[in-house]
Structure formats: C-alpha cells, structure tokens
Design an enzyme around this catalytic site. Sequence first.
Site, PDB file in Angstrom:
ATOM      1  N   ASP A 438      -0.132   2.953  -9.107  1.00  0.00           N
ATOM      2  CA  ASP A 438      -0.553   1.902 -10.026  1.00  0.00           C
ATOM      3  C   ASP A 438       0.138   2.008 -11.385  1.00  0.00           C
ATOM      4  O   ASP A 438       0.612   3.074 -11.786  1.00  0.00           O
ATOM      5  CB  ASP A 438      -2.070   2.007 -10.224  1.00  0.00           C
ATOM      6  CG  ASP A 438      -2.717   0.658 -10.467  1.00  0.00           C
ATOM      7  OD1 ASP A 438      -2.014  -0.298 -10.835  1.00  0.00           O
ATOM      8  OD2 ASP A 438      -3.943   0.556 -10.279  1.00  0.00           O
ATOM      9  N   GLU A 492      -9.545  -9.102  -8.418  1.00  0.00           N
ATOM     10  CA  GLU A 492     -10.039  -8.298  -9.534  1.00  0.00           C
ATOM     11  C   GLU A 492     -10.269  -9.147 -10.782  1.00  0.00           C
ATOM     12  O   GLU A 492     -11.142  -8.850 -11.601  1.00  0.00           O
ATOM     13  CB  GLU A 492      -9.070  -7.164  -9.857  1.00  0.00           C
ATOM     14  CG  GLU A 492      -7.724  -7.602 -10.411  1.00  0.00           C
ATOM     15  CD  GLU A 492      -6.860  -6.425 -10.821  1.00  0.00           C
ATOM     16  OE1 GLU A 492      -7.247  -5.276 -10.550  1.00  0.00           O
ATOM     17  OE2 GLU A 492      -5.791  -6.650 -11.417  1.00  0.00           O
TER      18      GLU A 492
END
Length: 692
Positions: A438, A492
Amino acid sequence: MIRKITNVESFPESSGFLSVHMKATLQKIICIVSILTGTTLAGIAQTGISYTLTSPDKKIELTVEVGEGITWQVNHKETQVLLPSALSMTLSTGEKLGKNARISKSTQHFIDNSFETPFYKKSRVTDQYNQLLLRFRGNYTLEFRAYNDGVAYRFLTHRKGELTITNEESNFLFNADHKAFVPYVNDMRGDERYSYSFESFYDEIHISEMAVDSLAIVPLLVDLGNGKKAVILESNVENYPGMFLTVNPDQPNSIQAVFAPYPLEGEIGGYNMLNFIATKRADYIAKTKGDRTYPWRAMVISEQDGQLANNDMVQKLAAPCRIQDISWIKPGKSAWDWWHNYNLRGVDFKAGINTESYKYTIDFAAANQIEYIIIDWGWSTTTLMESIPEVNIPGLVEYGKQKNVDIILWASWELIHKEKEQVFPYYAQMGVKGFKVDFFDSDDQHMIDIVYDMAQAAADHQLILNLHGMKATGIQRTYPNILNFEGVKGLENFKWAPILNGQIRDDHPQYDVTIPYIRMMAGPLDYTPGAMRNATCAIYRTINDNPMSQGTRVHQLAMYIVYEAPFEMMADSPTDYIREQECTDFITRIPTVFDETIVLDGEIAEYIMLARRKGREWYVGAMTNWTEREKTIDFSFLGEGTYEAEIFRDGINADRDATDYQKEVVRITANDTQTIQMYSGGGWTARITPVD
C-alpha cells in the site's frame, strides 16, 4: 502462436502502407543527390516527408510527418481524431531526438499474433496490427502501430552507456474543443505535486476548460462526437516515469504529457507517514541505459462505448510474461477486514485486530469456499518481521492450511522495499501466499523501479501482490503475480463521502458505470465491492464503523461480474454475509478470471451490460447510475441447448429500500430475450449454467 511479418516492398500501392507520392519523391531525391554529391539519402536532412500507416481494417489512418520536427496525426474514417501533434525526446546533452531528424531506414510490416492470458477477462488476446519503424541517424527509432481499435508509438534508442532524459514531448492535438472525462490529481500527499494515489472522479468538461495548473492521470477520455470516443493511454512503463496529462496553454484543443522529475531527496510523510515525499527533484525525468525501448503512448478509438469496456490495448502493448512457471499463481476472492472495521456480531470474544477475529474469518471463508483472507493494516510492529502480540501470524497460517484458506498480509511499500530480502523468504516458507502493498502513491522513475524489483522478488518466492496507490500500466502481463491494483475510487470512499446541504457530493453510481469504459482499460481494479448495507440517496450517510453503499444490493452483486479483478475482495463483515447467505452464495460462485467477455450494451456514465464466460457457464452483470432504466437482454451469445439462469434483480421497493431484491431461477435458450428493470442506482445479474 501465429506471427506473420510481411516486407514493405511486397505491399501494393493501394495497401495504404506507403504513399505512392512518398515512394516517387524518395526515388527522385536519391537519384538527384547521388548524381550531384555522391551521398546517400541517409546523409541529408529530410523535410516534409510523410509516411501513412493504416489499420488492418483500413478504418484508421496514422500519418507521420518528418521534417524540422516529427508529428503524428490520426484519422478514423471521416473523423479527424488528432491534428499533427509534435513528439520528441530531449537528452541532458541538449540533443533533441526528433529535431531535424534524418531517416536512415524505414520498414513496415503486418503482424498477426496472439497470446494466452490466464488471469484476464478472456483466455487469449489477438494482437494484429500494421507497424512502421523509422530508424534515424543518431541511433534512435520510432515505432508506430495501427490497430483496428487504436494507435500507439514509442521511442527506442540504440546507444552504448547511459542516457539522461530531461523531457519527453508527447502531444494530443484535437480538431475541436471536445468534451473530456478528466481525472484530476486533487489530493496530493504532503502537497507534493507528483505524489498521488491515482484515484479520481471524472470532471466532464471541455478541453478548453481544463485547469492549466493541474495534472490529470491516464486513462483520459475525449468525446469526438457522433458516438466516437478517444482514450489516451500508456503501457509498458519500466525504468521510466509514468505519464500525467495537462492542457497545453499555447495550443488550443491540445493535451500534453507531463512527467515527474527524478527525486533526488525525500522524506517519509504524507498520509500516516506512509508516503515518500520528494523534497528535491532533478532537472531530468530518467537516467537509463542507452539501448532500450521506452513506454508506449497510445490512443484507443471507439465507434460505440461498449468497445471500450472490452479493450485489450494495454495488454497488447505490455512486455510478455517474465515468470517461467505461473502454475502457482492462484486468482480468487478474499474476505477483507478493514472496510467493515473488524465488526463481528454474535461472537464470544472482543472483535478487532486479533487472532480470534481472524480465525472466525477463516472459518467463514472455509464454509463459503473463499480462497483467501487478508490481514490488513495493524498486524505488524515497526518491522514486518514482527507481529503485534494480539495477532499470531504463524498460528493463523497453519489454521488456514487446515481449512484450505490462504493468508495475504498488508504491508506498506516502504517496509516491503527495505525488508523484502528477509520478509519474502520468511513468510513464503511459513505459507503466506502474498502481500497487499500500500501507499506507493507515486510513479516517478524511482518508484517504478521499486515496483518492478518488488514484483520480481515476489515471483522468486511465489508470492502474489495486490498494489495500492499504484496504477496499472501493463506490468500485470509482465508479472502476472501482480493480480490487482487499486487506482480507483472504490468502496472505501463510501466511509467518508461528504454530504453538502443534504446532498451527496460524490456520485458513486455514476462513477461506477464510468470506470468500466475508462479506468478499467488500464487493467484490473481493487474496487472492493460487496456491501450488504445499501442506501438510496435519501438515506445514505457516512458511518465509519457500519459503512453503507450508494445504490442497490444488486448493483453491488453485479460488480463481481462487471469489474475486472483476478484477486477480488468481499468487503463486508462475515456476520453480514452469513445473514445474507443467498447473496453470499451468488458472489462466491462467480469466477475472478474468464475465458470470454462480451459487452451487451452500455453508455459511458449511464449504464453497462456485459457477459463473461468461464468454461460453459455465463455470468451477466448490468448496472445503472441514479437513473431508472428498462433494458432488454438478448441471450443469443449462449451456445446451443437449454440453460438455467439464477437471476438477482432489484426488488419492486428498491427505490425506497436499496437492500430489496428478488431472486428467481428460469430456463432460457439462445433464442430468448428478457426485459430487465433497473431501479435508481440499481442493477441486474445472473449466473447461467447449461442443463445437461
């Protein structure tokens, strides 16, 4: 594999490969120059020489003009797509490849190729195009390709030692002030211009309205009118920065490339101190070896929007697979903990980032034949070689093995980059199957080099990767252990989408039916679908611990078919999926890679209807924006025989309660059609199985 290469001399004058006037002009030049000076054509500068390359179906015509500079222009039948647009590459020595260019050799070929794509929306890709190679004095080449669905070009240099590239000029000059779908860079990390997550909604504006001081990411779509679209892309970005786009203030209707300069100094900062923030950048974009190919600059041209949702341009232009044995790469679905904030109900332990919660998730995955679970952010200390006391990684891996469920671990790019020599062999030997990496949030040359190095190191230890904060540019073909990318405003964002004056600012259902035509052209996307709490406009709210989606339940179910994701998330809580077992069963039976894809109907930013085949089974997904629609599905894509269709459609009250749906099982054949009703923010989806 079929590969046909035809020499340029064998083409008839009507083939469109080399203009008759061009041939005659060259012959005259050669003759005159030879008589007067004894020199060859390669020894003089050419001015105003043009080459014409057509697509195999003759619909696209690409013209290259070589003179004081080099331009390319593109026509699609009667439509001027690009006016003469300059291209060049500038070196640190001041030499400009493309200025006063001298051609030493030109060749043209027809290429008929195909290759297998085991982790894709189809099992095989046809790669057919006409090619023009222009070799220039100064040891560099330009390669142009004309496909039936678009055009592409790239530089090649043939020099010893190292080159420093200070800039690459790539322009896209359109013939009018067309409307465009512009994905702006709008959330820089640490206020650094080139540090961004590559997640953007689309501003639907005219080219003249594009902000001069703002960057956009690719792909970027331009509406040419009369149903035609052009999408600017890149592919095979290696040892080089990725391409941003911005409006050219000195040339109306022109979009130009911008590249991040190489970072000389930087610090860890940005979001949660997880990003590399350049504090000093060089006056060059890349230092690289002198004998190499460079990234492709491409444009896909469509006559119907549906063609964009089933396009292979990035895949075709990417470098071939570098992993000799890919048998260990396993696509599939994963239960995911972060979106639902580790919420479990009806358990006798405190839910959270702990071993008990992950064992419960493994049990859920095993019961539903889900291949993976992800252990996301929070499991490790300041090093990936150590987990927090609450999470027993070796114990969970062993527990997962007993249940036939594999483990994927979350990690920041920085720790993977620093510790991969220890981390990859350690966890691979333990039985961990891969990493979700990430917060790359950059694609300058420095970060691109890190990604390629990481991909190879992971492949050496048979580990799969899911890259977040990084866009897809074809590396997924080169390293198919990279199963997915983020680079999308996925689920998200429903946790924090702002509501202004009682209205939702971010229109997700519209975005949901835009990205299949634009973002998905670059490669797979980790949208992380599967919300079981679904909301209409009237009741949608942002709640971090119990997030909901915009649009209907069936809108979410259809995403598992519409969105390409070889490694696909199930984002909601296991207890919600258990409560909604009928929907869960449907989701888990959908493959994540397919043998064939057919777009049935669609219009960008309005709706999408497509079918995908795996073996003998078909899967159909349809989604709409906030507009209710009635559409007809023609099942003529089915083979002979009778099929059983398990259908999920919006319930009659889905306009008031977005969780409302209806399931039915019907028999159909290829001769049948069915009218479907999609409510506001709704969908329709089916699993179609042959009846033996």
